[in-house]
Design an enzyme around this catalytic site. Sequence first.
Site, PDB file in Angstrom:
ATOM      1  N   HIS A 135     -45.013 -35.266  24.709  1.00  0.00           N
ATOM      2  CA  HIS A 135     -44.949 -36.455  23.857  1.00  0.00           C
ATOM      3  C   HIS A 135     -44.015 -37.483  24.515  1.00  0.00           C
ATOM      4  O   HIS A 135     -42.857 -37.188  24.820  1.00  0.00           O
ATOM      5  CB  HIS A 135     -44.458 -36.110  22.451  1.00  0.00           C
ATOM      6  CG  HIS A 135     -44.636 -37.265  21.519  1.00  0.00           C
ATOM      7  ND1 HIS A 135     -45.809 -37.476  20.822  1.00  0.00           N
ATOM      8  CD2 HIS A 135     -43.836 -38.315  21.234  1.00  0.00           C
ATOM      9  CE1 HIS A 135     -45.703 -38.599  20.126  1.00  0.00           C
ATOM     10  NE2 HIS A 135     -44.524 -39.124  20.357  1.00  0.00           N
ATOM     11  N   ALA A 136     -44.525 -38.683  24.742  1.00  0.00           N
ATOM     12  CA  ALA A 136     -43.794 -39.679  25.526  1.00  0.00           C
ATOM     13  C   ALA A 136     -42.466 -40.055  24.876  1.00  0.00           C
ATOM     14  O   ALA A 136     -42.370 -40.193  23.653  1.00  0.00           O
ATOM     15  CB  ALA A 136     -44.648 -40.928  25.690  1.00  0.00           C
ATOM     16  N   HIS A 165     -44.896 -49.391  25.915  1.00  0.00           N
ATOM     17  CA  HIS A 165     -44.113 -48.996  24.735  1.00  0.00           C
ATOM     18  C   HIS A 165     -42.793 -48.351  25.161  1.00  0.00           C
ATOM     19  O   HIS A 165     -41.712 -48.744  24.700  1.00  0.00           O
ATOM     20  CB  HIS A 165     -44.942 -48.027  23.877  1.00  0.00           C
ATOM     21  CG  HIS A 165     -44.208 -47.493  22.692  1.00  0.00           C
ATOM     22  ND1 HIS A 165     -44.335 -48.046  21.434  1.00  0.00           N
ATOM     23  CD2 HIS A 165     -43.322 -46.470  22.561  1.00  0.00           C
ATOM     24  CE1 HIS A 165     -43.558 -47.380  20.592  1.00  0.00           C
ATOM     25  NE2 HIS A 165     -42.940 -46.414  21.249  1.00  0.00           N
ATOM     26  N   GLU A 166     -42.867 -47.386  26.057  1.00  0.00           N
ATOM     27  CA  GLU A 166     -41.656 -46.662  26.474  1.00  0.00           C
ATOM     28  C   GLU A 166     -40.707 -47.565  27.250  1.00  0.00           C
ATOM     29  O   GLU A 166     -39.497 -47.514  27.054  1.00  0.00           O
ATOM     30  CB  GLU A 166     -42.020 -45.422  27.308  1.00  0.00           C
ATOM     31  CG  GLU A 166     -42.832 -44.371  26.551  1.00  0.00           C
ATOM     32  CD  GLU A 166     -42.203 -43.934  25.243  1.00  0.00           C
ATOM     33  OE1 GLU A 166     -40.949 -43.930  25.146  1.00  0.00           O
ATOM     34  OE2 GLU A 166     -42.949 -43.607  24.303  1.00  0.00           O
ATOM     35  N   HIS A 169     -38.459 -49.506  25.125  1.00  0.00           N
ATOM     36  CA  HIS A 169     -37.231 -48.805  24.715  1.00  0.00           C
ATOM     37  C   HIS A 169     -36.168 -48.907  25.814  1.00  0.00           C
ATOM     38  O   HIS A 169     -35.006 -49.181  25.546  1.00  0.00           O
ATOM     39  CB  HIS A 169     -37.521 -47.319  24.464  1.00  0.00           C
ATOM     40  CG  HIS A 169     -38.305 -47.041  23.216  1.00  0.00           C
ATOM     41  ND1 HIS A 169     -37.961 -47.525  21.979  1.00  0.00           N
ATOM     42  CD2 HIS A 169     -39.423 -46.292  23.006  1.00  0.00           C
ATOM     43  CE1 HIS A 169     -38.819 -47.091  21.065  1.00  0.00           C
ATOM     44  NE2 HIS A 169     -39.724 -46.344  21.665  1.00  0.00           N
ATOM     45  N   GLU A 193     -39.312 -49.875  18.240  1.00  0.00           N
ATOM     46  CA  GLU A 193     -40.681 -49.404  18.465  1.00  0.00           C
ATOM     47  C   GLU A 193     -41.641 -50.553  18.741  1.00  0.00           C
ATOM     48  O   GLU A 193     -42.716 -50.351  19.304  1.00  0.00           O
ATOM     49  CB  GLU A 193     -41.172 -48.592  17.259  1.00  0.00           C
ATOM     50  CG  GLU A 193     -40.379 -47.326  16.973  1.00  0.00           C
ATOM     51  CD  GLU A 193     -40.321 -46.357  18.146  1.00  0.00           C
ATOM     52  OE1 GLU A 193     -41.204 -46.411  19.026  1.00  0.00           O
ATOM     53  OE2 GLU A 193     -39.374 -45.552  18.199  1.00  0.00           O
ATOM     54  N   HIS A 293     -43.604 -35.637  15.207  1.00  0.00           N
ATOM     55  CA  HIS A 293     -42.413 -36.177  14.551  1.00  0.00           C
ATOM     56  C   HIS A 293     -41.967 -35.376  13.325  1.00  0.00           C
ATOM     57  O   HIS A 293     -40.857 -35.559  12.853  1.00  0.00           O
ATOM     58  CB  HIS A 293     -42.659 -37.632  14.151  1.00  0.00           C
ATOM     59  CG  HIS A 293     -43.052 -38.502  15.311  1.00  0.00           C
ATOM     60  ND1 HIS A 293     -44.268 -38.369  15.949  1.00  0.00           N
ATOM     61  CD2 HIS A 293     -42.401 -39.499  15.944  1.00  0.00           C
ATOM     62  CE1 HIS A 293     -44.339 -39.248  16.932  1.00  0.00           C
ATOM     63  NE2 HIS A 293     -43.233 -39.947  16.959  1.00  0.00           N
ATOM     64  N   TYR A 303     -42.673 -46.847  12.904  1.00  0.00           N
ATOM     65  CA  TYR A 303     -43.921 -47.223  13.582  1.00  0.00           C
ATOM     66  C   TYR A 303     -44.793 -48.099  12.692  1.00  0.00           C
ATOM     67  O   TYR A 303     -45.520 -48.959  13.184  1.00  0.00           O
ATOM     68  CB  TYR A 303     -44.695 -45.980  14.020  1.00  0.00           C
ATOM     69  CG  TYR A 303     -43.904 -45.070  14.929  1.00  0.00           C
ATOM     70  CD1 TYR A 303     -43.602 -45.454  16.235  1.00  0.00           C
ATOM     71  CD2 TYR A 303     -43.433 -43.843  14.485  1.00  0.00           C
ATOM     72  CE1 TYR A 303     -42.866 -44.632  17.070  1.00  0.00           C
ATOM     73  CE2 TYR A 303     -42.706 -43.009  15.308  1.00  0.00           C
ATOM     74  CZ  TYR A 303     -42.421 -43.399  16.599  1.00  0.00           C
ATOM     75  OH  TYR A 303     -41.691 -42.581  17.423  1.00  0.00           O
TER      76      TYR A 303
HETATM   77  O1  X8Z Z   1     -44.186 -41.418  19.176  1.00  0.00           O
HETATM   78  C1  X8Z Z   1     -44.545 -42.493  19.643  1.00  0.00           C
HETATM   79  C2  X8Z Z   1     -44.036 -42.947  21.001  1.00  0.00           C
HETATM   80  C3  X8Z Z   1     -42.687 -42.446  21.311  1.00  0.00           C
HETATM   81  S1  X8Z Z   1     -41.447 -43.327  20.477  1.00  0.00           S
HETATM   82  C4  X8Z Z   1     -44.979 -42.438  22.084  1.00  0.00           C
HETATM   83  N1  X8Z Z   1     -45.458 -43.254  18.972  1.00  0.00           N
HETATM   84  C5  X8Z Z   1     -45.998 -42.843  17.684  1.00  0.00           C
HETATM   85  C6  X8Z Z   1     -46.879 -41.618  17.810  1.00  0.00           C
HETATM   86  O2  X8Z Z   1     -47.296 -41.294  18.929  1.00  0.00           O
HETATM   87  O3  X8Z Z   1     -47.166 -41.000  16.794  1.00  0.00           O
HETATM   88  C7  X8Z Z   1     -45.966 -44.556  19.388  1.00  0.00           C
HETATM   89  C8  X8Z Z   1     -46.960 -44.949  18.358  1.00  0.00           C
HETATM   90  C9  X8Z Z   1     -46.787 -44.019  17.196  1.00  0.00           C
HETATM   91 ZN    ZN Z   2     -41.254 -45.357  20.704  1.00  0.00          ZN
END
Ligand code: X8Z
Ligand code: ZN
Length: 395
Positions: A135-136, A165-166, A169, A193, A293, A303
Amino acid sequence: RSKYDLDPVAFEVELERLWLQVKPLYDSLHCYVRARLTETYGPEVVPPGKPIPVHLLGNLWAQQWGNVYDLVEPKGVADPGYALTERLEKAGYDPIKMVKTGEAFFTSLGMAPLPETFWERSMFVKPRDRDVVCHASAWSVDQKDDLRIKMCIQVNEEDFNTIHHELGHNFYQRAHNTQDPLFRDGANDGFHEALGDTLALSVTPKYLMRLGLIDKEPPADADVALLLRQALDKVAFLPFGLVIDKWRWGVFSGRIPADRYNQAWWDLKLKYQGVAPPSPRSEAQFDPGAKYHVPGNTPYMRYFLAHVLQFQFHRDLTAAAGETGPLHRRSIYGSRVAGEKIERMMLMGASKPWPDALEALTGSRDMDASAVLEYFAPLKSWLDEQNRGQVCGWQ
Ligand code: X8Z
Ligand code: ZN
């Protein structure tokens, strides 16, 4: 709910306000996508008037629906003429080149390049010899300039967006690392975000031409198709973004008891997203646990906020950059004016209430989804036209 310079109850009211602003747009998208999926799979699998079976939406969590674009692409309007994934592959992009391209967007705004250590210490691809969390994520390891990302990059459109996106940050972290420790954060977590996503909204056909990835701009009558592609990711995400923490807050408050964890999850998904599970579920399953998450304990409302804020940022930054034309064709690429505004906001970190930061960037002190509506307005009319005669909504 304590980190929004608002009473927690007022925060929930604010969320409801933003959601109601965008709900009609989501409902139109849902109605259209369901009808097209019914055409594809038949009414037994996708019954009209019912929630969409969640496993048909092209993403394990159905949080973004871009992967079903081919199934729902509009008929009778011009085609954009390209798919970004294919173009990246054909042009021989590899993960590093994708990140370099993302970095170049930030430096085009006047920001300093990432330090050498970023390239040495980041994880860009999935290692072959060990298990990792793919997960990024983006890190500021020493709260100074040891910035890194950790991703298992694949050469496709989704990861190209995620890289922006990354990096958002990382650039934000480097800017607010100059603040006192307590203020080394975003104005609120939605801002953090939203930042990189805002730049990714500027990845327009014109910008892709500049990169040499496409050779002509799609005509104006391809707007519906371009907007639909974008809506499948950005509009579909909105109710998903709400549901995760609505569920979690219910669990934390005790309103959702332990013997209803899974039921409450699907109830929320039905209510907000209009989706149904692929097969009957019970409390023997724990579906929320499949979302990074939830076990990771990362707050999620950020988000949802980001998906509103990024359009607000995009509208106002592109205007500052002197861009005109429909919102989805405007780009801040190369704009020092936009870059300075972003930098000013990032430097503030969390040292001021977020309305101050929002004002520095957009001139407004309120979060507002009108930019989402404006961005997708041509699509909304088109969807409503297509949906005529359909019974929208779900029971
Ligand atoms: O978790 C993330 C990022 C890391 S802060 C990749 N996002 C959410 C997800 O993947 O559920 C970005 C969009 C929504
Ligand atoms: Zn993020």
